[in-house]
Design an enzyme around this catalytic site. Structure first.
Site, PDB file in Angstrom:
ATOM      1  N   ASP A 297     -27.898  47.096 -21.389  1.00  0.00           N
ATOM      2  CA  ASP A 297     -29.248  47.207 -21.077  1.00  0.00           C
ATOM      3  C   ASP A 297     -28.775  48.923 -20.791  1.00  0.00           C
ATOM      4  OD1 ASP A 297     -32.241  46.539 -20.054  1.00  0.00           O
ATOM      5  OD2 ASP A 297     -31.942  48.533 -19.738  1.00  0.00           O
TER       6      ASP A 297
ATOM      7  N   GLU B 134     -39.141  35.376 -31.313  1.00  0.00           N
ATOM      8  CA  GLU B 134     -39.496  35.621 -30.252  1.00  0.00           C
ATOM      9  C   GLU B 134     -41.237  34.374 -29.624  1.00  0.00           C
ATOM     10  OE1 GLU B 134     -37.185  34.264 -27.945  1.00  0.00           O
ATOM     11  OE2 GLU B 134     -38.288  32.835 -26.949  1.00  0.00           O
TER      12      GLU B 134
ATOM     13  N   GLU C 205     -44.447  34.876 -20.353  1.00  0.00           N
ATOM     14  CA  GLU C 205     -44.441  34.705 -19.869  1.00  0.00           C
ATOM     15  C   GLU C 205     -44.871  34.130 -18.791  1.00  0.00           C
ATOM     16  OE1 GLU C 205     -44.950  38.975 -18.233  1.00  0.00           O
ATOM     17  OE2 GLU C 205     -44.459  39.571 -20.174  1.00  0.00           O
TER      18      GLU C 205
ATOM     19  N   PHE D 156     -56.364  28.366 -26.210  1.00  0.00           N
ATOM     20  CA  PHE D 156     -56.357  29.782 -26.738  1.00  0.00           C
ATOM     21  C   PHE D 156     -57.700  30.105 -27.037  1.00  0.00           C
ATOM     22  CE2 PHE D 156     -52.570  32.725 -26.463  1.00  0.00           C
ATOM     23  CZ  PHE D 156     -51.986  31.851 -25.942  1.00  0.00           C
ATOM     24  N   LEU D 157     -58.715  29.046 -26.499  1.00  0.00           N
ATOM     25  CA  LEU D 157     -60.017  29.124 -26.243  1.00  0.00           C
ATOM     26  C   LEU D 157     -60.398  29.459 -25.455  1.00  0.00           C
ATOM     27  CD1 LEU D 157     -60.818  26.211 -29.839  1.00  0.00           C
ATOM     28  CD2 LEU D 157     -60.823  28.649 -29.419  1.00  0.00           C
TER      29      LEU D 157
ATOM     30  N   GLY E 125     -63.639  34.835 -21.059  1.00  0.00           N
ATOM     31  CA  GLY E 125     -63.074  34.892 -19.747  1.00  0.00           C
ATOM     32  C   GLY E 125     -62.728  36.552 -19.847  1.00  0.00           C
TER      33      GLY E 125
ATOM     34  N   CYS F 103     -47.774  41.844 -25.119  1.00  0.00           N
ATOM     35  CA  CYS F 103     -47.924  41.702 -26.016  1.00  0.00           C
ATOM     36  C   CYS F 103     -48.553  41.923 -26.480  1.00  0.00           C
ATOM     37  CB  CYS F 103     -46.983  39.873 -25.882  1.00  0.00           C
ATOM     38  SG  CYS F 103     -45.767  40.338 -25.640  1.00  0.00           S
TER      39      CYS F 103
ATOM     40  N   LYS G 287     -50.110  45.192 -27.588  1.00  0.00           N
ATOM     41  CA  LYS G 287     -49.283  46.400 -28.590  1.00  0.00           C
ATOM     42  C   LYS G 287     -49.785  45.958 -30.120  1.00  0.00           C
ATOM     43  CE  LYS G 287     -44.952  45.348 -27.729  1.00  0.00           C
ATOM     44  NZ  LYS G 287     -44.431  44.571 -29.065  1.00  0.00           N
TER      45      LYS G 287
HETATM   46  C1  UGA Z   1     -47.898  36.500 -26.302  1.00  0.00           C
HETATM   47  C2  UGA Z   1     -47.751  34.525 -27.328  1.00  0.00           C
HETATM   48  O1  UGA Z   1     -48.402  33.343 -26.811  1.00  0.00           O
HETATM   49  C3  UGA Z   1     -46.425  34.134 -27.313  1.00  0.00           C
HETATM   50  O2  UGA Z   1     -45.813  33.122 -28.093  1.00  0.00           O
HETATM   51  C4  UGA Z   1     -45.262  35.871 -27.401  1.00  0.00           C
HETATM   52  O3  UGA Z   1     -44.286  35.030 -27.860  1.00  0.00           O
HETATM   53  C5  UGA Z   1     -45.522  36.687 -26.133  1.00  0.00           C
HETATM   54  O4  UGA Z   1     -47.089  37.030 -26.849  1.00  0.00           O
HETATM   55  C6  UGA Z   1     -44.389  37.596 -27.878  1.00  0.00           C
HETATM   56  O5  UGA Z   1     -44.970  38.491 -28.245  1.00  0.00           O
HETATM   57  O6  UGA Z   1     -43.663  38.038 -26.460  1.00  0.00           O
HETATM   58  P1  UGA Z   1     -47.633  36.202 -23.254  1.00  0.00           P
HETATM   59  O7  UGA Z   1     -48.039  37.549 -23.922  1.00  0.00           O
HETATM   60  O8  UGA Z   1     -46.741  35.688 -22.092  1.00  0.00           O
HETATM   61  O9  UGA Z   1     -47.575  35.317 -24.687  1.00  0.00           O
HETATM   62  O10 UGA Z   1     -49.055  35.352 -22.170  1.00  0.00           O
HETATM   63  P2  UGA Z   1     -49.835  34.256 -23.522  1.00  0.00           P
HETATM   64  O11 UGA Z   1     -49.825  33.233 -22.123  1.00  0.00           O
HETATM   65  O12 UGA Z   1     -50.465  34.299 -25.265  1.00  0.00           O
HETATM   66  O13 UGA Z   1     -51.441  35.166 -22.788  1.00  0.00           O
HETATM   67  C7  UGA Z   1     -51.908  36.367 -23.808  1.00  0.00           C
HETATM   68  C8  UGA Z   1     -53.017  36.586 -22.419  1.00  0.00           C
HETATM   69  O14 UGA Z   1     -54.313  35.893 -22.936  1.00  0.00           O
HETATM   70  C9  UGA Z   1     -53.442  36.511 -20.925  1.00  0.00           C
HETATM   71  O15 UGA Z   1     -53.510  37.659 -20.597  1.00  0.00           O
HETATM   72  C10 UGA Z   1     -54.072  35.355 -20.956  1.00  0.00           C
HETATM   73  O16 UGA Z   1     -54.763  35.161 -19.553  1.00  0.00           O
HETATM   74  C11 UGA Z   1     -54.934  35.401 -21.633  1.00  0.00           C
HETATM   75  N1  UGA Z   1     -55.531  33.979 -22.967  1.00  0.00           N
HETATM   76  C12 UGA Z   1     -55.211  33.282 -22.718  1.00  0.00           C
HETATM   77  C13 UGA Z   1     -56.742  34.198 -22.626  1.00  0.00           C
HETATM   78  O17 UGA Z   1     -58.233  35.094 -21.764  1.00  0.00           O
HETATM   79  N2  UGA Z   1     -56.907  33.335 -23.331  1.00  0.00           N
HETATM   80  C14 UGA Z   1     -56.829  31.895 -23.936  1.00  0.00           C
HETATM   81  O18 UGA Z   1     -57.416  31.166 -24.209  1.00  0.00           O
HETATM   82  C15 UGA Z   1     -55.501  31.830 -23.588  1.00  0.00           C
END
Ligand code: UGA
Length: 439
Positions: free
Chosen positions: A30, A146, A150, A247-248, A251, A258, A261
């Site tokens: 890094d 990937e 998180e 993902f439904l 809120g 991720c 961007k």
């Molecule tokens: C996301 C993707 O889910 C991963 O598959 C991907 O690898 C990653 O980005 C990346 O590109 O590195 P992550 O950012 O860790 O993962 O978080 P998610 O669990 O996907 O949640 C993203 C956001 O969506 C959070 O703020 C969460 O609160 C929100 N969310 C998620 C909702 O508002 N409603 C939902 O039903 C699900």
């Protein structure tokens, strides 16, 4: 195999630990010297469940090393994964300067002889052409996106739904199949594609998931207007296997490093290729997402009154539970917007210790954060919130309103809140909010 991982952030460090866990000899590099010093000191620089344990286990087994020195990192390396950050530029496009710097360093410092350079960072389609131009002719290029989340990154990486590898070169294809042979031997699906397909597939996944979230949030706003319940609508939609239940959750909207961007970058890529309607679609996804903050604040002003001078407690600052990451967190945007509108904001989060954009540090205790609050907003679905005592909350608060901006409280929790004299208002549960909610 000898593997180098370039960039030891949320993706790189988890990937390095996982590659070591499946038996490879891994060295992580890094450009941030302080980060390497922290890792060599036995500490992991951010919270990610199971990561610290895995890093220690692999270090003890002698399969995981860290260095600042490119010559050490690349000597004898067979595969180099580029896991550096690709943040959004002000125009929404991905900033590829760290990817470029990594490629130049690889070109300078690696030994000749068939090194496979793998894009692991999320990059716009076509980035492999940039790598091709920067790397030597004896090097191969592959894309291996990937899909980790998180908070569950270690489990996701060690038990992926699918492994996607894009390459246009037979040698790289054979090497990458070797890298993942332990996982594919135990049944994980391996999807081989061209480099461009793998690059685009990752963007398509993230933008589709973000679109799903904005769609259900738009439905939630309509539910508020017409007196319907978004959780039930989502239940009906999700029970159709063509839609699926994930993902439904309506809120405050999506955040993190991720989705925001990646949606912006794909919107720009659509535009660059003249597919303007799709670019506009993703712009609307982003607008709906930003609008959820205004929607929640409109609920607050409707139920509690004008903000200036009022104390409001925001519970949760991380962009989702299970992480201390506040980058592009809707909870932080909400708290900042409330501050800008004159509210006295106090916050709580079990993992976040400080957020520079906010006036005050988060309280480590929920009840202290809620002391004197006219209203509380539940902004991140931490488990601790389910364990709090509504009676104690009612005692310390100066008001009686809880805005459940993540629809996280169950019916029985709502009844317990009501018994303590508190009223809970969710998102998309049929409570009308004024049209000026959009910001
Ligand atoms: C996301 C993707 O889910 C991963 O598959 C991907 O690898 C990653 O980005 C990346 O590109 O590195 P992550 O950012 O860790 O993962 O978080 P998610 O669990 O996907 O949640 C993203 C956001 O969506 C959070 O703020 C969460 O609160 C929100 N969310 C998620 C909702 O508002 N409603 C939902 O039903 C699900």
């Amino acid at each position: 195999m000898n593997i180098t991982v370039i960039g030891l952030g949320h993706v790189g460090l988890v990937h390095a630990a996982a590659m070591a866990a499946i038996g490879h000899d891994v060295i992580g590099i890094d450009s941030d010297r302080a980060r390497i010093a922290t890792l060599l000191n036995g500490e992991v620089p951010f919270h990610e469940p199971g990561l610290s344990e895995e890093v220690h286990r692999q270090r003890r087994a002698g399969r995981l090393e860290f260095t600042n020195d490119p010559h050490v990192a690349y000597s004898g390396s067979e595969v180099a994964f580029i896991c550096v950050g690709t943040p959004a530029l002000p125009n929404g496009k991905a900033d590829l300067s760290a990817v470029e710097a990594a490629a130049r360093e690889l070109e300078r410092s690696s030994a000749p002889g068939g090194l496979v350079v793998v894009e692991k960072s999320t990059v716009p389609p076509g980035t492999h052409e940039l790598l091709r131009r920067l790397l030597r002719a004896d090097m191969c290029v592959a894309s291996n996106p990937e899909f980790l989340r998180e908070g569950t990154a270690m489990t996701d990486t060690l038990n992926p739904d699918r492994i996607v590898v894009g390459t246009d070169e037979a040698f790289a294809d054979a090497v990458m199949r070797d890298v993942y042979s332990t996982m594919t031997d135990s049944g994980t699906r391996y999807v081989a594609t061209s480099v461009a397909t793998a690059e685009l597939a990752k963007h398509a996944c993230n933008s589709f998931l973000a679109t799903k979230i904005s769609f259900i949030n738009a439905i939630a706003n309509l539910c508020d207007a017409v007196g319907a319940d978004v959780s039930q609508v989502a239940g009906v939609m999700g029970s159709d296997p063509r839609i699926g239940p994930d993902f439904l959750e309506a809120g405050l909207g999506y955040g993190g490093f991720c989705f925001p961007k990646d949606v912006a970058a794909l919107s720009e890529t659509f535009y660059d290729h003249g597919i303007v309607e799709a670019s506009l679609l993703l712009q609307q996804v982003q607008r709906i997402n930003r609008g959820m903050i205004g929607h929640v604040i409109a609920k607050l002003t409707r139920y509690v009154g004008l903000l200036p001078g009022s104390r409001v407690a925001v519970l949760g600052l991380a962009f989702k539970p299970g992480t201390d990451d506040t980058r592009y967190s809707p909870a932080v945007s909400l708290a900042r917007t409330l501050e800008r509108r004159g509210a006295r904001v106090s916050t709580w989060d079990p993992k976040v210790r400080n957020v520079e954009e906010l006036h005050a540090k988060p309280y480590p205790d929920i009840y202290n954060a809620c002391r004197g609050a006219k209203a509380i907003i539940l902004a991140t679905e931490w488990d601790d919130i389910h364990r709090m005592s509504f009676a104690r909350l009612a005692d310390v608060m100066d008001g009686t309103t809880i805005i459940d901006a993540r629809n996280m409280l169950s019916d029985s929790e709502r009844s317990r809140a009501a018994a303590a004299g508190l009223s809970v208002i969710g998102v998309g549960q049929g409570e009308e909010v004024p049209a000026c909610a959009w910001i």
